[in-house]
Design a protein around this motif. Structure first.
Motif, short mmCIF file in Angstrom:
data_model
loop_
_atom_site.label_atom_id
_atom_site.label_comp_id
_atom_site.label_asym_id
_atom_site.label_seq_id
_atom_site.Cartn_x
_atom_site.Cartn_y
_atom_site.Cartn_z
N VAL A 1 0.97 -1.14 -0.12
CA VAL A 1 0.11 -0.03 -0.02
C VAL A 1 0.81 1.32 0.12
O VAL A 1 0.46 2.44 -0.81
N LEU A 2 1.90 1.44 0.80
CA LEU A 2 2.81 2.47 0.85
C LEU A 2 3.54 2.71 -0.34
O LEU A 2 3.81 3.84 -0.89
N ARG A 3 3.72 1.83 -1.06
CA ARG A 3 4.50 1.84 -2.62
C ARG A 3 3.68 2.42 -3.62
O ARG A 3 3.92 3.00 -4.21
N LEU A 4 2.51 1.58 -3.43
CA LEU A 4 1.25 2.11 -4.54
C LEU A 4 1.01 3.61 -4.17
O LEU A 4 0.66 4.49 -5.24
N ALA A 5 1.07 4.04 -2.90
CA ALA A 5 0.76 5.41 -2.64
C ALA A 5 1.64 6.19 -3.27
O ALA A 5 1.49 7.57 -3.53
N GLU A 6 3.23 5.80 -3.43
CA GLU A 6 4.04 6.74 -4.12
C GLU A 6 3.83 6.90 -5.48
O GLU A 6 4.26 7.89 -6.09
N ILE A 7 3.29 5.84 -6.12
CA ILE A 7 3.54 5.77 -7.29
C ILE A 7 2.03 6.00 -8.35
O ILE A 7 1.76 6.42 -9.45
N SER A 8 0.91 5.83 -7.53
CA SER A 8 -0.28 5.89 -8.07
C SER A 8 -1.28 7.46 -7.34
O SER A 8 -0.94 7.70 -6.37
N LYS A 9 -1.95 7.78 -8.41
CA LYS A 9 -2.67 9.06 -7.68
C LYS A 9 -4.34 8.94 -7.59
O LYS A 9 -4.97 9.67 -7.09
N SER A 10 -4.44 7.55 -7.71
CA SER A 10 -6.14 7.32 -7.51
C SER A 10 -6.17 6.95 -5.96
O SER A 10 -5.79 5.90 -5.22
N GLN A 11 -6.90 7.96 -5.29
CA GLN A 11 -6.95 7.86 -3.82
C GLN A 11 -8.00 6.91 -3.57
O GLN A 11 -7.86 6.00 -2.24
N SER A 12 -9.22 6.64 -4.54
CA SER A 12 -10.17 5.79 -4.10
C SER A 12 -9.47 4.38 -4.25
O SER A 12 -9.95 3.44 -3.32
N LEU A 13 -8.69 4.06 -5.04
CA LEU A 13 -8.03 2.60 -5.23
C LEU A 13 -7.31 2.42 -3.79
O LEU A 13 -7.43 1.46 -3.33
N LEU A 14 -6.53 3.36 -3.56
CA LEU A 14 -5.68 3.21 -2.07
C LEU A 14 -6.64 2.99 -0.86
O LEU A 14 -6.52 2.32 -0.19
N ASN A 15 -7.54 3.86 -0.97
CA ASN A 15 -8.63 3.80 0.39
C ASN A 15 -9.19 2.12 0.21
O ASN A 15 -9.37 1.72 1.20
N ALA A 16 -9.40 2.00 -0.89
CA ALA A 16 -10.01 0.35 -1.01
C ALA A 16 -9.31 -0.63 -0.52
O ALA A 16 -9.57 -1.50 0.22
N LEU A 17 -7.71 -0.39 -1.09
CA LEU A 17 -6.95 -1.40 -0.80
C LEU A 17 -6.67 -1.65 0.83
O LEU A 17 -6.32 -2.43 1.57
N LYS A 18 -6.58 -0.08 1.55
CA LYS A 18 -6.28 -0.27 2.95
C LYS A 18 -7.25 -0.81 3.61
O LYS A 18 -7.27 -1.44 4.55
N ALA A 19 -8.72 -0.35 3.39
CA ALA A 19 -9.85 -1.21 3.90
C ALA A 19 -9.81 -2.70 3.78
O ALA A 19 -9.98 -3.42 4.85
N GLU A 20 -9.32 -3.22 2.44
CA GLU A 20 -9.28 -4.83 2.46
C GLU A 20 -8.32 -5.40 3.19
O GLU A 20 -8.37 -6.44 3.99
N ALA A 21 -7.00 -4.60 3.23
CA ALA A 21 -5.95 -5.23 4.19
C ALA A 21 -6.32 -5.10 5.62
O ALA A 21 -5.96 -5.94 6.47
N MET A 22 -6.88 -3.78 6.02
CA MET A 22 -7.30 -3.74 7.37
C MET A 22 -8.34 -4.89 7.95
O MET A 22 -8.17 -5.34 8.90
N LEU A 23 -9.31 -5.01 6.92
CA LEU A 23 -10.33 -6.03 7.16
C LEU A 23 -9.43 -7.46 7.18
O LEU A 23 -9.83 -8.18 8.42
N ALA A 24 -8.42 -7.92 6.44
CA ALA A 24 -7.97 -9.03 6.66
C ALA A 24 -7.00 -9.20 7.80
O ALA A 24 -6.99 -10.42 8.73
N MET A 25 -6.49 -8.03 8.35
CA MET A 25 -5.71 -8.08 9.71
C MET A 25 -6.40 -8.30 10.79
O MET A 25 -6.18 -9.23 11.58
#
Length: 967
Positions: A578-602
């Motif tokens: 997620v942190l690496r994708l945040a450095e190279i991607s500008k899609s905030q909605s995609l980052l939020n979705a991945l963060k939510a999915e990762a947090m749910l898994a944790m």
């Protein structure tokens, strides 16, 4: 005055009861053959130990020499060899004329074995006056009908010539004529060996006149020995002739001759043709010879040849790898080591292909034996070295090893992952292909340790958006449905499907029961019944296992089996992606979705570990919970500013830089080891030669040996600390005992020497006093101290040697026995025990982390010692433990400060006998200031683990002794 020869001293078990010369004379004059044999043995021992007893010479001539007993005659010849033959004026004793006459009679004896034995004895006589009358008889023996006499006569003639050239002036012509007419192989070989020391030209002419390949093997070996000795002084023309001779001997039918010829050929020429011919013979020896020792010797010589001619042997790499067909693992390992030394960019493709075929066969065999597993691991290490050193094969090697990863055991698969880490770090252009292949191989991973390594690679080297998305999809697929705690619902759905499938199969079976069980006529006219369907139980079990496999993906099944450390690593990987994708991607909605999915898994992993109804086999540990919660805080945006940058740096930079530092340290260590192994003392041709006798005071260049000699001669050398010797003195008896004894214990590599001082504290003579020792443990008494008589208040010193065969704790005990006033009385004084310190046989050693883990799993004996000590700091206790056990610290992070509250370290040592000892230290400082924890020691044998455990316990005990600082 003639110098007497020096002989080896022979042990005398009881020097106090040694007979006198008159007693010996009585035994020889009146005794039978057995008595004379015993007396002659004692006389030989006495003469060898320095007492010549010349007064017995005439008695032996009169009463022993006429005997026809074969054993007595052998002892007599030994006596003639060592007895004094000259008187005090240096003249030959008159009695030796009779001895010479007896020897001459034996040289003319009708029994050929008596003649041969006498001729062998003449090789040890060096007195020309004795040999001169025997020369005609020796020359006649050269024409004897029996080969045993002739072969010994050749050496006798040569030894007489060495004693005095004037006795046989024509020895070269005599041996040359003997070679021309001799037909026995052994006689010809002996004559050629003697002639090679006398006349080089005659030997060359004889070799040229022989059919080299058709002569006997012993003579062929003599030819090779002559060539090897003569090549140092031969001119270039002779070298070429020698090359032809040795090359012809390579085609001999005898393995020994081929081996000697192949060893000699590279000494004569460094030509490519000759070096390859010798190397091919060593390879054939390693392949065809049945004895593993012979195979290893051939490979050892091949390795020595490869060190000096590696550029010539590069083309023979595939031939050397043919040795891998041998069943012995040591032979295979030696062949692979030689091959790795010869691998170059020209042959690396062929080497990798052949090693791949061997790995396929080893994996396809499916054998779980230790040797098969070790062989597979050996092949993986060899392929790994090829890929790291040569970029052109790295990609194909990675694909191959990742394809095998699902079929390998945990150790081998972990080696593959370690190799992939090194390759992906060293070759950035191969990262995208390796990531894609690794994602495919993840489906076959069965071990949590291997899966953790794969997750670390994905988290560190998925640097572009495409690879991040691919890794995320694979991890989510492998994780399965989340939340993971809905396991019961999945099992209920699976049970419903099982019941429905069983009902359908039952109806179908009832409908087709008649068709499936009707009789069938076989070819021999008998009836048989065939069934077209499996039983309902088998079908339901098969269907149930398939559904279970579909519901439990690899990552999901590992987590549910209780590997929550893998879940913590998965959480860390999600954060990195997620942190690496945040450095190279500008899609905030995609980052939020991945963060939510990762947090749910944790959160799901934590809930599974904490819930008792989740189906997990074990509860989650606190360390894994803390790590997962830290990852949750990072993704939830709890930090800002500097804290956020520090968290990103810890996840994205620190672990990768730590791995790179580890690779650099390992590379530097291996290069230093290789330099030390290949380093050899080099001397320049123009270096001056230092002669101590001719050196002047102005001379500056003096070697280390000369400096040490100068210090010793001037008295400036460092003297031995006498207090260190006093510490090794052990008191064996008390001061009130009639005999006081103490021992100085000196430890050598495999021996313990006891230097014992015995003091007679009585006014009587201690007769036949003996110091007797026995041992407990892997110790063996080599020699028994001699019996002696000690006068009143006298001193006596004896020595004994104890053989040590292992590093286990050993005990030496014994007693002192001496005769009393009457012959039937004896006094026994019990000695104190002497304990052998195992630290004298244990040395610090080093090994890799993989080797430490492998030995830790293999060694079956463990000794766990609880630590509760009062040391001031953890580092002080670690230093005391290392000093008190002679072990080496393998954990660099164990170098800590005074304020640290926890310490864990691995320790390793190796005994003089090759026994390995492992130790794991886990300690912490408690609230009351004590150091608590435990030390686990493992070894292959029980004794070493127990002995080191005693040392560890003693260190803790010494620290608990209270010291009074002030009263």
């Amino acid at each position: 005055m003639l110098e007497s020869p020096a002989y080896t001293l022979v042990y005398e078990p009881n020097s106090a009861d040694k007979p006198s010369s008159s007693e010996y004379r009585g035994y020889l004059e009146k005794g039978d053959d057995e008595t004379k044999i015993a007396a002659m043995r004692q006389i030989l021992t006495t003469v060898l130990n320095g007492d010549p007893m010349p007064e017995l010479l005439m008695t032996i001539i009169r009463y022993v020499m006429p005997s026809k007993n074969k054993q007595l005659k052998k002892l007599l010849y030994l006596y003639w060899e060592i007895c004094p033959k000259y008187d005090e004026q240096g003249k030959l004793r008159h009695e030796m004329i009779l001895v010479c006459n007896a020897i001459q009679h034996d040289l003319q004896h009708p029994n050929e074995y008596v003649r041969g034995n006498t001729l062998r004895f003449l090789n040890k006589l060096k007195e020309p006056e004795l040999l001169e009358p025997l020369v005609p008889s020796c020359r006649q023996c050269l024409e004897h009908r029996h080969a045993y006499v002739r072969k010994n006569a050749v050496f006798a003639i040569y030894s007489i010539y060495k004693a005095s050239h004037d006795l046989v002036p024509d020895v070269a012509e005599l041996l040359s004529d003997f070679l021309a007419v001799e037909s026995d192989a052994t006689c010809r070989r002996n004559a050629f060996v003697c002639l090679s020391h006398l006349d080089r030209g005659m030997c060359l002419r004889y070799m040229e006149n022989q059919a080299i390949t058709s002569v006997d093997a012993m003579l062929q070996l003599a030819f090779i020995q002559f060539v090897r000795k003569d090549v140092l002084v031969a001119d270039p023309e002779l070298k070429q002739r020698y090359l032809e001779v040795v090359s012809d001997l390579l085609e001999s039918q005898t393995s020994v001759v081929v081996y000697e010829a192949a060893t000699t050929l590279p000494l004569l020429s460094n030509s490519t043709l000759y070096v390859q011919s010798a190397a091919s013979k060593f390879v054939d020896m390693a392949i065809k010879e049945p004895d593993n020792n012979v195979k290893l010797i051939g490979l050892e010589r091949l390795g020595e040849l490869a060190e000096h001619s590696d550029s010539i042997l590069n083309t023979m790499v595939l031939d050397i790898l043919r040795v891998l067909s041998a069943p012995s693992l040591a032979v295979r390992k030696k062949a692979i080591d030689i091959t790795m030394h010869l691998v170059s960019s020209k042959n690396v493709d062929d080497v990798v292909k052949l090693l791949r075929k061997e790995l396929e066969k080893a994996v396809g065999s499916g054998s779980a034996e230790d040797k098969a597993t070790e062989y597979r691991q050996m092949l993986i290490v060899a392929i790994r070295r090829c890929a790291i050193d040569f970029h052109e094969v790295a990609a194909s090697v990675v694909d191959m090893l990742l394809g095998f990863m699902g079929q390998l055991n945990t150790v081998a698969a972990n080696e593959v992952i370690t190799f992939v880490k090194q390759v992906i770090d060293k070759y950035p252009d191969l990262r995208s292909g390796i990531i894609s292949r690794l994602l495919v191989a993840l489906k076959t991973v069965k071990s949590g340790k291997v899966y953790r390594g794969c997750l670390w690679i994905l988290g560190e080297y998925c640097l572009d958006e495409k690879s991040i998305h691919a890794a995320w999809r694979e991890l989510r697929t492998s994780l399965g449905k989340i939340p993971i705690e809905d396991v019961k619902e999945e099992e209920e759905e699976k049970d419903e499907k099982d019941e429905k499938s069983q009902t359908d199969q039952k109806d179908h079976l009832e409908h087709n029961s008649a068709a499936s069980s009707k009789p069938k006529v076989l070819a021999d006219g008998t009836y048989a019944t065939e069934t077209a369907y499996a039983s309902p139980a088998d079908a339901s079990a098969s269907q149930s296992s398939k559904i279970a496999d579909l519901l439990k993906t690899p990552l999901r099944s590992l987590i549910l089996s209780g590997d929550f450390y893998l879940g913590a690593v998965l959480a860390s990987t999600f954060v990195k992606l997620v942190l690496r994708l945040a450095e190279i991607s500008k899609s905030q909605s995609l980052l939020n979705a991945l963060k939510a999915e990762a947090m749910l898994a944790m959160v799901s992993i934590v809930r599974v570990g904490q819930s008792s109804d989740s189906g997990a086999k074990h509860k989650i540990d606190e360390d894994s919970i803390d790590r997962i919660m830290t990852c949750l805080r990072v993704l939830s945006g709890w930090s800002s500013g500097d804290a956020e940058k520090e968290a990103e740096g810890a996840f994205l930079e620190e672990t990768k830089s730590a791995f790179e530092d580890e690779l650099k340290e390992a590379g530097a260590l291996s290069s230093n080891t290789g330099d030390l192994a290949s380093e050899s003392p080099v001397e320049q041709p123009d270096d001056s030669i230092v002669f101590r006798q001719l050196a002047t005071e102005k001379k500056e260049a003096v070697d280390v040996t000369e400096q040490e000699l100068h210090k010793i001669s001037t008295g400036t050398a460092k003297k031995e600390d006498l207090t260190s010797r006093l510490k090794k003195i052990v008191q064996l008896t008390g001061f009130s005992d009639p005999v006081y004894a103490e021992a100085y214990v000196q430890v050598h590599q495999f021996d313990v020497t006891l230097d014992i001082l015995v003091v007679n504290q009585t006014t009587d003579t201690l007769r036949n006093m003996t110091v007797e020792f026995a041992t407990l443990g892997d110790l063996k008494v080599v020699d028994k101290p001699a019996t002696a008589n000690v006068g009143p208040h006298g001193f006596h010193r004896v020595q004994t040697t104890i053989k040590v065969t292992s590093a286990d704790t050993g005990v030496i005990f014994g007693n002192i026995v001496y005769d009393g006033h009457h012959s039937n009385q004896s006094t026994i004084v019990i000695l104190s025990d002497v304990h052998v310190d195992i630290l004298d046989y244990i040395r610090p050693a080093s090994c890799s982390e993989a080797e430490f883990r492998r030995m830790w799993n293999e060694f079956e004996w463990e000794n766990k010692i609880t630590v509760n000590s009062r040391w001031t700091s953890l580092k002080d206790y670690l230093d005391a433990l290392i000093a008190g056990t002679n072990m080496n610290n393998l954990t660099p992070g164990a170098v800590i400060g005074q304020d640290c509250q926890f310490l864990s370290a691995n320790l390793f040592s190796r005994s003089t006998f090759g026994e390995n000892a492992l130790a794991n230290l886990c300690i912490e400082r408690s609230s009351d200031g004590h150091i608590v924890g435990h030390v686990r020691i493992r070894s292959k044998g029980q004794g070493l683990a127990l002995s080191l455990g005693d040392k560890v316990a003693a260190i803790a005990h010494n620290s608990n002794n209270a010291l009074v600082a002030k009263v």
